[in-house]
Design an enzyme around this catalytic site. Structure first.
Site, PDB file in Angstrom:
ATOM      1  N   ASP A 164       0.853  -1.183   0.000  1.00  9.57           N
ATOM      2  CA  ASP A 164       0.000   0.000   0.000  1.00  9.57           C
ATOM      3  C   ASP A 164       0.891   1.236   0.000  1.00  9.57           C
ATOM      4  OD1 ASP A 164      -2.461   1.525   0.509  1.00  9.57           O
ATOM      5  OD2 ASP A 164      -3.211  -0.347   1.378  1.00  9.57           O
ATOM      6  N   ASP A 215      -3.413   4.616  -2.209  1.00  5.77           N
ATOM      7  CA  ASP A 215      -4.543   5.081  -1.411  1.00  5.77           C
ATOM      8  C   ASP A 215      -5.097   6.404  -1.969  1.00  5.77           C
ATOM      9  OD1 ASP A 215      -5.884   4.492   1.255  1.00  5.77           O
ATOM     10  OD2 ASP A 215      -5.252   6.560   1.622  1.00  5.77           O
ATOM     11  N   GLU A 271      -6.707   3.404  -5.930  1.00  3.23           N
ATOM     12  CA  GLU A 271      -8.003   3.386  -5.238  1.00  3.23           C
ATOM     13  C   GLU A 271      -8.777   4.626  -5.676  1.00  3.23           C
ATOM     14  OE1 GLU A 271     -10.090   3.525  -0.823  1.00  3.23           O
ATOM     15  OE2 GLU A 271      -8.354   4.748  -1.261  1.00  3.23           O
ATOM     16  N   HIS A 277     -11.429  -3.522   3.173  1.00  3.94           N
ATOM     17  CA  HIS A 277     -11.464  -3.241   4.614  1.00  3.94           C
ATOM     18  C   HIS A 277     -12.322  -2.020   4.955  1.00  3.94           C
ATOM     19  CE1 HIS A 277      -8.506  -0.691   2.782  1.00  3.94           C
ATOM     20  NE2 HIS A 277      -8.437   0.047   3.857  1.00  3.94           N
ATOM     21  N   ASP A 278     -12.846  -1.351   3.927  1.00  3.61           N
ATOM     22  CA  ASP A 278     -13.640  -0.150   4.177  1.00  3.61           C
ATOM     23  C   ASP A 278     -15.140  -0.398   4.096  1.00  3.61           C
ATOM     24  OD1 ASP A 278     -11.410   1.463   4.538  1.00  3.61           O
ATOM     25  OD2 ASP A 278     -11.209   1.858   2.397  1.00  3.61           O
TER      26      ASP A 278
HETATM   27  C1  NOJ Z   1      -8.672   4.704   2.035  1.00  2.00           C
HETATM   28  C2  NOJ Z   1      -8.358   3.523   2.887  1.00  2.00           C
HETATM   29  O1  NOJ Z   1      -8.781   2.353   2.237  1.00  2.00           O
HETATM   30  C3  NOJ Z   1      -9.036   3.754   4.218  1.00  2.00           C
HETATM   31  O2  NOJ Z   1      -8.988   2.611   5.038  1.00  2.00           O
HETATM   32  C4  NOJ Z   1      -8.403   4.924   4.878  1.00  2.00           C
HETATM   33  O3  NOJ Z   1      -9.087   5.231   6.077  1.00  2.00           O
HETATM   34  C5  NOJ Z   1      -8.416   6.161   3.971  1.00  2.00           C
HETATM   35  N1  NOJ Z   1      -8.092   5.849   2.607  1.00  2.00           N
HETATM   36  C6  NOJ Z   1      -7.423   7.170   4.458  1.00  2.00           C
HETATM   37  O4  NOJ Z   1      -6.127   6.709   4.208  1.00  2.00           O
END
Ligand code: NOJ
Length: 535
Positions: A102, A204, A267, A329-330
């Site tokens: 990442d 990210d 992302e 994970h989000d």
């Molecule tokens: C996206 C990530 O997937 C998430 O988990 C994170 O909180 C935010 N970006 C900030 O880095």
């Protein structure tokens, strides 16, 4: 054979996301670590995945569980050391598994040396590395931008009398990517990991890296009310998807391209037409802008799924490679979003579509979101409203039925509670069950590997099927496979006139390998079938 050779590993392979805190705890502190992941690589090799994407493992105060980085070129002691990282990389490569790390360029931790220096005074040599603004006339924040985690995106700094921008937690100040020194420092970070041998990056919030130069207010989304997800409060008109971001991405990509066979994934949460711009005009931006359509689908139905696949296939620029994501994970886990029965269909879909599949650890077991009592929650996104906490989808991997689920030692309290179903939903139990979720996913993976039409073949969706079914053909060099998915809880009768007969290679129920008449074929409730068409 010829076709397969023309494709890169990240086009024919599948990606498995590991959330390191929750995969395997090797030292009994209740938190997963690198040595734990290395211990479990045998499982991933057995399963048949091609690449692991590792969420951040760098030194971090853990305000956002590693997405707040205090040093980009080291490992947090909680996860191990750089030696442990090298050992993981070496062992993964020995097993033919790629490792994608990442990269978090939008923000650092407020405890990163750069920010400590930047905050020290207005005259600091690193002041302009972050986004500092004077207060508005009334002393309040410089504009109306809100943070993804709730509240203003601006934090006042008493010491220097200005506000700094943080699109996420107050402990995650945004870097100023308009500053060439920031770019140079962050490109060194990319080189550090590439030289170490990683196989690529997942970047990210790549579409958010540049903000409006005039700091104009964002429009609020009509209808948003307290209690709704904080990230949905505003349209990111001036904080996301700014035209200048494409130059930065091109610079990063050209750096990555100096190394052999590395993948660059972004992302990006944007509607498909905008998403496509991130491939770059000359396919010179990200290789794969993450395609989150399945994660975002409001209704899981045959017609919505077909519409999003067809629209995406049509929108892809020439030469661009598709990708599909089932979970991360989000967001709530797939088996919680659509139910366990349809989640089997979702895996057949993911692993038979054209494009690189990514799924989230534990989804191959049918893991569901864990119940996390509010007092045990950690996630900053849930601070104002536990309902938006991402902790439930981050519960520990379920390896066996023992106390600790094989994730941690018996008697140790894991950092998040185990899901209550771990005694029957786990790797060990499911490996021994020929009808399990895991057995289905493993079979799908091995079919995907052995049938070129499923990775590199063409895709055509079919009309004239029942409303609750999504049916498509994957075809390569005369070999045709039909995928018929029943997205409902009722039996469906199909009358296909494309061919007379076919052989069921796999049913999501794992109980048939029969020859079927395609002109009159029944799918049971919640059944998906992969059928080899006889010519
Ligand atoms: C996206 C990530 O997937 C998430 O988990 C994170 O909180 C935010 N970006 C900030 O880095």
């Amino acid at each position: 054979m010829f076709m397969a050779q023309m494709h890169k590993w990240w086009q024919t392979g599948v990606v498995y996301q590991i959330y390191p805190r929750s995969f395997m705890d090797s030292n009994g502190d209740g938190v997963g670590d690198l040595a734990g992941i290395t211990q479990r690589l045998g499982y991933l090799e057995w399963l048949g995945i091609d690449a692991v994407w590792l969420s951040p493992v760098y030194p971090s105060p853990m305000a956002d569980f590693g997405y707040d980085i205090a040093n980009y070129t080291d490992i947090d002691p909680l996860f191990g050391t750089l030696n442990d990282f090298d050992a993981l990389l070496h062992e993964a490569h020995r097993r033919n598994i790629k490792l994608i790390v990442d990269f978090v360029p939008n923000h650092t931790s407020d405890e990163h040396d750069w920010f400590v220096e930047s905050r020290s005074s207005r005259e600091s040599s690193k002041r302009d590395w972050y986004i500092w603004r004077d207060p508005a006339a009334d002393g309040g924040p410089p504009n109306n931008w809100t943070s993804f985690f709730g509240g203003s995106a601006w934090q006042f700094d008493e010491g220097s009398g200005q506000y700094y921008l943080h699109m996420f937690d107050v402990k995650q100040p945004d870097l100023n990517w308009r500053n060439p020194e920031v770019r140079a420092a962050m490109y060194d970070v990319l080189r550090f990991w590439l030289d170490r041998g990683v196989d690529g990056f997942r970047v990210d919030v790549i579409w958010m890296m540049i903000k409006d130069a005039q700091f104009r207010d964002n429009p609020n989304r009509p209808g948003w009310k307290p209690g709704d997800p904080p990230y949905a409060r505003q349209e990111g008109r001036y904080t996301e998807n700014q035209p200048e971001v494409h130059d930065v991405i091109k610079e990063m990509r050209s750096l990555v391209d100096r190394y052999d066979e590395r993948v660059f994934i972004g992302e990006i949460y944007l509607p498909v037409p905008q998403l496509m711009h991130y491939y770059g005009h000359s396919l010179d931006e990200v290789h794969l802008p993450f395609n989150f359509q399945f994660i975002e689908l409001a209704t899981w139905s045959a017609s919505t799924i077909r519409a999003c696949v067809d629209m995406y296939e049509k929108a892809l620029p020439e030469g661009a490679w598709p990708n599909w994501v089932l979970g991360n994970h989000d967001r709530s886990r797939i088996a919680s979003r659509i139910g366990k029965e349809q989640a089997r269909i979702a895996h057949m879909l993911l692993l038979t579509l054209r494009g690189t599949p990514t799924w989230y650890y534990g989804d191959e077991l049918g893991m569901q979101d864990a119940v996390v009592p509010p007092e045990m929650m950690h996630d900053p996104q849930g601070k104002d409203n536990p309902q938006h906490s991402r902790d439930p989808q981050r519960s520990p991997m379920q390896w066996n039925s023992q106390p600790g689920a094989g994730f941690t030692q018996p008697g140790v309290t894991s950092w998040l509670p185990l899901s209550q179903d771990y005694q029957h939903v786990n790797v060990q139990v499911e490996q021994d069950d020929e009808h399990s979720y895991l057995t289905l996913v493993k079979k799908l993976l091995s079919l995907r590997q052995s049938i070129p039409a499923l990775t590199t073949g063409s895709y055509t969706s079919l009309d004239g099927v029942p409303d609750d079914c999504f049916v498509y053909i994957r075809e390569q060099e005369g070999k045709r496979y039909l995928v018929a998915l029943n997205c409902s809880g009722q039996e469906q009768q199909l009358h296909l006139d494309h061919a007379r007969q076919g052989n069921v290679v796999l049913s999501t129920f794992l109980d048939r390998n029969d020859q079927v008449e395609l002109t009159n074929f029944v799918l049971r409730a919640n059944e998906g079938c992969l059928i080899e068409i006889d010519d």
